[in-house]
Design a protein around this motif. Sequence first.
Motif, PDB file in Angstrom:
ATOM      1  N   TYR A 248       0.818  -1.215   0.000  1.00  0.00           N
ATOM      2  CA  TYR A 248       0.000   0.000   0.000  1.00  0.00           C
ATOM      3  C   TYR A 248       0.853   1.268   0.000  1.00  0.00           C
ATOM      4  O   TYR A 248       0.321   2.375   0.072  1.00  0.00           O
ATOM      5  N   GLY A 249       2.174   1.110  -0.078  1.00  0.00           N
ATOM      6  CA  GLY A 249       3.055   2.258  -0.232  1.00  0.00           C
ATOM      7  C   GLY A 249       3.128   2.682  -1.687  1.00  0.00           C
ATOM      8  O   GLY A 249       2.252   2.385  -2.504  1.00  0.00           O
ATOM      9  N   ASP A 278       8.284   1.943  -1.688  1.00  0.00           N
ATOM     10  CA  ASP A 278       8.230   0.573  -1.173  1.00  0.00           C
ATOM     11  C   ASP A 278       8.405  -0.484  -2.238  1.00  0.00           C
ATOM     12  O   ASP A 278       8.846  -1.585  -1.935  1.00  0.00           O
ATOM     13  N   GLY A 279       8.034  -0.187  -3.495  1.00  0.00           N
ATOM     14  CA  GLY A 279       8.073  -1.223  -4.515  1.00  0.00           C
ATOM     15  C   GLY A 279       8.747  -0.763  -5.792  1.00  0.00           C
ATOM     16  O   GLY A 279       8.560   0.376  -6.242  1.00  0.00           O
ATOM     17  N   GLN A 703       9.883   6.685   5.219  1.00  0.00           N
ATOM     18  CA  GLN A 703      10.481   6.477   3.905  1.00  0.00           C
ATOM     19  C   GLN A 703      10.050   5.153   3.281  1.00  0.00           C
ATOM     20  O   GLN A 703      10.207   4.947   2.082  1.00  0.00           O
ATOM     21  N   TYR A 704       9.545   4.266   4.100  1.00  0.00           N
ATOM     22  CA  TYR A 704       8.949   3.020   3.619  1.00  0.00           C
ATOM     23  C   TYR A 704       7.963   2.550   4.686  1.00  0.00           C
ATOM     24  O   TYR A 704       8.023   2.981   5.854  1.00  0.00           O
ATOM     25  N   ALA A 705       7.046   1.677   4.314  1.00  0.00           N
ATOM     26  CA  ALA A 705       5.866   1.405   5.134  1.00  0.00           C
ATOM     27  C   ALA A 705       6.200   0.954   6.546  1.00  0.00           C
ATOM     28  O   ALA A 705       5.563   1.375   7.510  1.00  0.00           O
ATOM     29  N   SER A 706       7.185   0.092   6.690  1.00  0.00           N
ATOM     30  CA  SER A 706       7.475  -0.503   8.000  1.00  0.00           C
ATOM     31  C   SER A 706       8.614   0.198   8.739  1.00  0.00           C
ATOM     32  O   SER A 706       9.142  -0.335   9.714  1.00  0.00           O
ATOM     33  N   GLU A 707       8.994   1.403   8.302  1.00  0.00           N
ATOM     34  CA  GLU A 707      10.157   2.065   8.899  1.00  0.00           C
ATOM     35  C   GLU A 707       9.959   2.352  10.383  1.00  0.00           C
ATOM     36  O   GLU A 707      10.867   2.183  11.191  1.00  0.00           O
ATOM     37  N   LYS A 708       8.771   2.804  10.771  1.00  0.00           N
ATOM     38  CA  LYS A 708       8.528   3.191  12.155  1.00  0.00           C
ATOM     39  C   LYS A 708       7.290   2.482  12.688  1.00  0.00           C
ATOM     40  O   LYS A 708       6.301   2.310  11.963  1.00  0.00           O
ATOM     41  N   LYS A 709       7.339   2.120  13.942  1.00  0.00           N
ATOM     42  CA  LYS A 709       6.144   1.608  14.607  1.00  0.00           C
ATOM     43  C   LYS A 709       5.220   2.784  14.920  1.00  0.00           C
ATOM     44  O   LYS A 709       5.675   3.875  15.244  1.00  0.00           O
TER      45      LYS A 709
END
Length: 807
Positions: A248-249, A278-279, A703-709
């Motif tokens: 979804y990024g 992300d992709g 900067q990408y979907a999973s970078e930060k919680k």
Amino acid sequence: MKRFFYLILIFLALWMAACAPQGFEKTQFGLKTIVDSTEIEIQFFSPKIARVLKSKTGFDFEKQSLAVIKGPEPIELKTEAKGDEVVVSSSDVSVHLNLKTGKVSFYTLTGTSLLNEKEDGAQFIPVKDVDEDSYVVSQSFVLDQDEKVYGLGQFQDGKMSQRNQELYLLQDILITAIPMLQSDKGYGLYWDNYSPTYFTDTEVETSFRSTVGDCVDYYFMYGENADGVVAQMRELTGQVPMFPYWTYGFWQSKERYKSQDETLGVVKKYRELGVALDGIIQDWQYWGDNYHWNAMEFLNPEFPQPQKLVDEVHDLNANIIFSIWSSFGPQTKPYKELDENNMLYDFKTWPLTDKNVWPQPNDAAPSGVRVYDAYNPEARDIYWKYLNQGIFKLGVDGWWMDSTEPDHFERVDSDYNQKTHLGSFRKFRNAYPLLTVGGVYTHQRETSTEKRVFILTRSAFAGQQRYGANSWSGDVQTDWNVLRNQISAGLNFSLCGIPYWNSDIGGFFTGRFPGGVENKAFHEIYVRWLQFGTFCPMMRSHGTDTPREIWNFGKKGDWAYDAIEKFINLRYRLLPYTYSTSWDVTANNSSMMRALMMDFASDKKALDIDNQFMFGKSILVCPVTEPMYVKAKHEDNKYTDAKEDFSSVRSTNVYLPAGAQWFDFWTGEKMDGGQEVEKETPIDIMPLYVKAGSILPWGPEVQYASEKKADDMEIRIYPGADGEFVLYEDEGDNYNYENGVYSTITFKWDDDRQTLSIADRQGEFPGMLTERQFHLVLVNETSGTGLAESAPVKTLIYSGKAVSEKL
């Protein structure tokens, strides 16, 4: 005299017997009868779904649906004869069958008419399908004069309602043929036939007519509303699995990156610029020349270390998918094995055999590329064997399945007469994408559950939502009318029950904008297309001729660059909302792109609007689909002599549906629904409105979907109505969620009490946040709006236990 009188009585008795309705037989799932040499069977698949099957007496056939995976159910039915009719009723719907004419009608239990067949509406015209006896089959219906119907797949004609037209349902590069429609009366109809089919709607009748078929076979679905119809279609043809969180990024692609260094360099440049990504997608010809088309090997010397490419992309916290096709060149291993087993077709496909036709190098023609028989399970096994050995083992993150319709150019009888594993190509033509996409999904899930299947595909058929696939609208032209037509194309596609769709941001072919990125007119349409793409299920920049990476539009401070970056950032801030919406799709049969008729069925003005939609159930989107700031000559279908003009701010008219109040996303201004408003649209603004009662989770800048919680999350509340939102979270990939490994947090807004209640967290998963901060923002004209940071009314620590706050 008396004898004559008896003869008259006998004659009358025989005449009355001949005219009397024939009998019927109750069955486990409904009933069946014969009317004028036509066998008619009604089967209930659930209290809301009824199948109607008609065939000619004495004609033997077996029908195994390719799309429908649900079977009929033994449910409680009430059957009674009423004059010429027999009525069979479930707990939700009544089906009336006229025993004299064979006409079938559908009603609610309170007697409201939903759908009626036309008298003598079923037609069977004998034909030869190669060497088999068959029929041209059709069924006509009579719709209400003001009734609107939607669906039928993807047609790029700018129409929302499908009334008053004839459509040819045949898979093509820009057409996705799905013989399913739904009505604003709350029912749906799926015509279960895979051959080329005409849908015709006139003032007299609405009909489906298929080139070949053994029977008339359709499913009536009573959903009461559009979401209900979608739910019934998915119950019938399959539910929707989750995509990975990262999908979804933002995606970058082009036709094509010509080396692994170029592909990797794109990802590196995005990271250097600090623009989220992300992709990345590797398009065709990493396999080498066209004799090795789709070899599922890296034979191109510019891709010498594919494992290194995949690993280095992953090291940059990005993901990569590769282009694969439904066809093979004659010097590939899959071609040779498929050919030995008679599993290849002989018709003209892409790339063409003419050495002068793009994209072939002159030393690689004729190509000899042939499409494989995806209807054959053994052929699908062979396809996956080479795909697994050659690419999947590298750890790739998904597939770009191109030409899944597949490309088929001449369309002559000799092509359609070719035998597939199931029968003639003619008979099963439109279901090809369902089988080839399904083959990859099924095999990958059998091989590994570590990665959720993600497939980007150019075509689809009914039921494809069950195969982890996102369709795109094909190789569209870059043009303002084409951009506008994408909206209704995507919405009608989604109304067929398949929720994941997108288009090439900027359009695929840019020939109408000479000079490409040097042409400022292209900059403007690309920015507006990207704004639309921000609110599609997949946000993917792609095209040929003209590069689309953000640095091609200037640098920070340049209007196009800044507008692109702004909306990429907006996409990422909305990720918690988007991912939770995707869970609503999977768990509750919802849709991501929502035609206005789905949520505002009582507003007659909203039913045929073709340039607005809801993204999820909270955000109203109105893409800008006309040039405003770059004036260009438009002659011979080309935009030239472009000149920028930002001397004044232009506006776009937006209709706010009745039955709700609306907040301008950018300003916080609150407005009543049921009116058209004028919204100023500078180049970095697309009209967005949030429905009162909405609760939007706002993610961190990344900067990408999973970078930060998301341990420091903003919760935006739009007052004026009660509201509820379920925040869904899981591991982001794998299929553990299917076994309950996920969590949900339910937020409820009580507008009268101005109170937000947060329920106990339900469920858990590895890596879950056990404690976090929620910054509660009550949106108005003075609070932070748009991408601006908001001033929270209150901040609370949430540790998974219920809490309530008055704002």
